[in-house]
Design a protein around this motif. Structure first.
Motif, PDB file in Angstrom:
ATOM      1  N   VAL A  91      -0.307  12.462   0.431  1.00 48.82           N
ATOM      2  CA  VAL A  91      -0.501  11.039   0.149  1.00 48.82           C
ATOM      3  C   VAL A  91       0.837  10.352  -0.099  1.00 48.82           C
ATOM      4  N   ALA A  92       1.706  10.998  -0.870  1.00 44.16           N
ATOM      5  CA  ALA A  92       3.019  10.419  -1.165  1.00 44.16           C
ATOM      6  C   ALA A  92       3.853  10.256   0.100  1.00 44.16           C
TER       7      ALA A  92
ATOM      8  N   GLY B  17       2.485   7.454   2.096  1.00 52.58           N
ATOM      9  CA  GLY B  17       2.833   6.195   1.440  1.00 52.58           C
ATOM     10  C   GLY B  17       4.250   5.762   1.728  1.00 52.58           C
TER      11      GLY B  17
ATOM     12  N   ALA C 265       0.836  -1.211   0.000  1.00 53.20           N
ATOM     13  CA  ALA C 265       0.000   0.000   0.000  1.00 53.20           C
ATOM     14  C   ALA C 265       0.864   1.251   0.000  1.00 53.20           C
TER      15      ALA C 265
ATOM     16  N   LEU D 292      -1.933  15.458  -2.807  1.00 54.06           N
ATOM     17  CA  LEU D 292      -1.165  14.347  -3.364  1.00 54.06           C
ATOM     18  C   LEU D 292       0.218  14.246  -2.722  1.00 54.06           C
TER      19      LEU D 292
ATOM     20  N   GLY E 128       1.574   8.828  -5.876  1.00 58.68           N
ATOM     21  CA  GLY E 128       1.397  10.242  -5.529  1.00 58.68           C
ATOM     22  C   GLY E 128       2.546  11.100  -6.004  1.00 58.68           C
TER      23      GLY E 128
ATOM     24  N   LEU F  94       0.843   4.134  -2.931  1.00 62.97           N
ATOM     25  CA  LEU F  94       0.506   5.518  -2.588  1.00 62.97           C
ATOM     26  C   LEU F  94       1.710   6.448  -2.760  1.00 62.97           C
TER      27      LEU F  94
END
Length: 522
Positions: A253-254, A257, A220, A250, A228, A224
């Motif tokens: 999110v990166a 991740g 995951a 984003l 991202g 991500l």
């Protein structure tokens, strides 16, 4: 009971001897063809993009997702390929990937709207991305060490030819047939590829323990984080970077991740990707050089078509022919590459390769508004020589710097780094171009004085020939804009040359490739 890795190693085929048999070479050919198909489909659409946008009713900004969707999906799946190969077995994974890639290609070719096209391109990226690192895995598993340089030479040539042939193939198909054939052409190629896979690779049983014990946190996090980051790099310039809430979201999110990926690396019993390989100084150097290689490879294939289209008024096919010159050295050097890998020190080869790529950029810093595709012939040829030297030796170093069982993870990291380098280059170049165009436009405007006799004489002549002062003013504005474009592209090539040259000292961290085997050409 033997460990899953041991079982898989035993199932990967008969014990390797000093010479590979015919089926092993068929497998290598299949891997190389698959890698070329995947890399070619990154750029084949670029030539046809304006036509595709018009026919599916997409705006210029929306149309960029036709290319971005493929790249994002590919970057996400490449590092996961080693885990998928351990889970399903190499042949099963590739057969599923090629079959799915064919289906998604047909979806793209038949698409009549933007959503369908993006779904198809995302599917192409997810399935085609598997074909790139597994090509290196086939070489590592199916060929004895003495013949691996030959297999890696074939692989490296196809990876370079893909981005080079993409604009040419896409331009020819668009100009002579239809943009749909840029996708339909994959059907016969994939059929041949499936045949080679069935012949060249032995069947391996799936090992579902990898699914049960999977590092789902790491998977995951990788999706991500890489997804991202790639979208931020691709869309950041158009969205004005952190002035856009989308880019901010984003980016968050990166970051989340990559935090999940790090957690998985520290806590999972079987991390999805062995990032610990980068603790090896040799392999870490290779990864950094791969980033630089991706910047030059994708940066040059981004800038040159722009110049030829905007300044020289070239069509897609003419531009593709200019880009193709970069692939000529791959054909010329192919017979000699295995011997060169055995005889030339990696530091010298990669250093010369990077220096040639830098030189190719500096050669293109004297462009004018009258420059055509011919001015890029010399620089493209030099760039091709530099790229094939750098790519081939770094490919070999990727395999040689890790244990055979880690070849899949190493290949995934190497290829993801090369593609990420391309994303960094495109994001940086887009921002740099806008800044320099604005700068040169303002400087040119400042040098033009309405009270200058020469300016007045020039404007009087334009007005007399065009009929109105408004038309004459429009011509002057377009001339300023054109000259600003030319000056900007000279700046871009200078910057690319300096950045490339700055990476040359990294070769000092590379260790000599092992020379304890004798090269066999049969």
């Amino acid at each position: 009971m033997p460990a899953p890795d041991a079982r898989r190693g035993a199932a990967s085929g008969p014990p390797r001897t000093d010479r590979a048999d015919l089926t092993a070479w068929v497998a290598v050919a299949a891997g190389a063809l698959g890698a070329m198909l995947a890399t070619l489909d990154i750029s084949i659409v670029n030539s046809a993009l304006p036509t595709i946008q018009g026919e599916i009713g997409a705006s210029g900004t929306e149309g960029t997702w036709v290319a971005t969707a493929f790249l994002v999906a590919e970057i996400v799946i490449i590092p996961l390929s080693a885990w998928l190969e351990r889970l399903l077995g190499l042949r099963t994974l590739l057969i599923v990937a090629v079959s799915s890639f064919t289906a998604f290609s047909m979806v793209c070719g038949l698409a009549g709207d933007l959503v369908t096209m993006i779904v198809g391109r995302t599917g192409q990226g997810l399935t085609g991305g598997v074909l790139i690192p597994t090509a290196m895995t086939i070489v590592a598993k199916r060929l004895p060490p003495a013949q691996q340089p030959i297999g890696l030479a074939v692989f490296g040539m196809t990876v370079i030819l893909g981005p080079v042939m993409g604009p040419l193939a896409g331009g020819w198909l668009t100009e002579n047939l239809s943009w749909h054939y840029a996708f339909f052409v994959n059907l016969p190629v994939c059929a041949l590829l499936l045949l080679l896979l069935f012949i060249g690779l032995p069947h391996e049983r799936a090992d579902w323990s990898y699914l049960r014990d999977a590092d789902w946190t790491g998977i995951a996090g990788m999706v991500l984080g890489l997804g991202g980051l790639t979208i931020v790099l691709e869309e950041g310039h158009r969205e004005e970077w952190f002035a856009s809430p989308l880019i901010i979201q984003l980016t968050a999110v990166a970051i989340a991740g990559f935090a999940l990926l790090a957690f998985g690396q520290l806590n999972a019993r079987k991390p999805v990707l062995k990032l610990s390989l980068m603790l090896n100084r040799q392999f870490l150097s290779v990864v950094v050089m791969a980033l630089a290689l991706g910047m030059v490879m994708y940066g040059s294939t981004y800038v040159i078509p722009q110049f030829l289209t905007l300044v020289s008024d070239y069509n897609a096919l003419q531009t593709g022919l200019v880009i193709f010159w970069m692939g000529v050295p791959a054909f010329l050097l192919m017979p000699f590459l295995p011997l060169m890998i055995r005889r030339i020190h990696i530091r010298l080869a990669v250093g010369v390769g990077m220096a040639l790529m830098a030189l190719s950029c500096f050669i293109s810093t004297n462009l004018t508004a009258e420059s055509g595709g011919g001015v890029f012939t010399e620089s493209q040829f030099l760039r091709g020589v530099g790229m094939i030297l750098t790519m081939m030796f770094l490919n070999q170093a990727t395999v040689a710097s890790v244990a055979p069982e880690d070849a899949g993870d190493a290949s995934g990291i190497f290829n993801a780094a090369r593609n990420l380098g391309g994303s960094f280059a495109l994001a940086g170049l887009a921002t740099f171009q806008d800044q320099r165009i604005w700068h040169h436009s303002r400087r040119l405007e400042e040098t033009i004085s309405a009270n200058s006799p020469r300016v007045q004489e020039y404007m009087d002549g334009l007005t007399a020939s065009l009929g109105t002062i408004e038309a004459a003013t429009g011509v002057l504005a377009r001339t300023i804009q054109r000259e600003a474009f030319v000056m900007t592209y000279n700046d871009v090539f200078t910057a690319m040359g300096v950045i490339t040259l700055a990476t040359v000292p990294l070769v000092l961290f590379l260790r000599a490739l092992p020379k304890d085997t004798t090269l066999s050409l049969h």
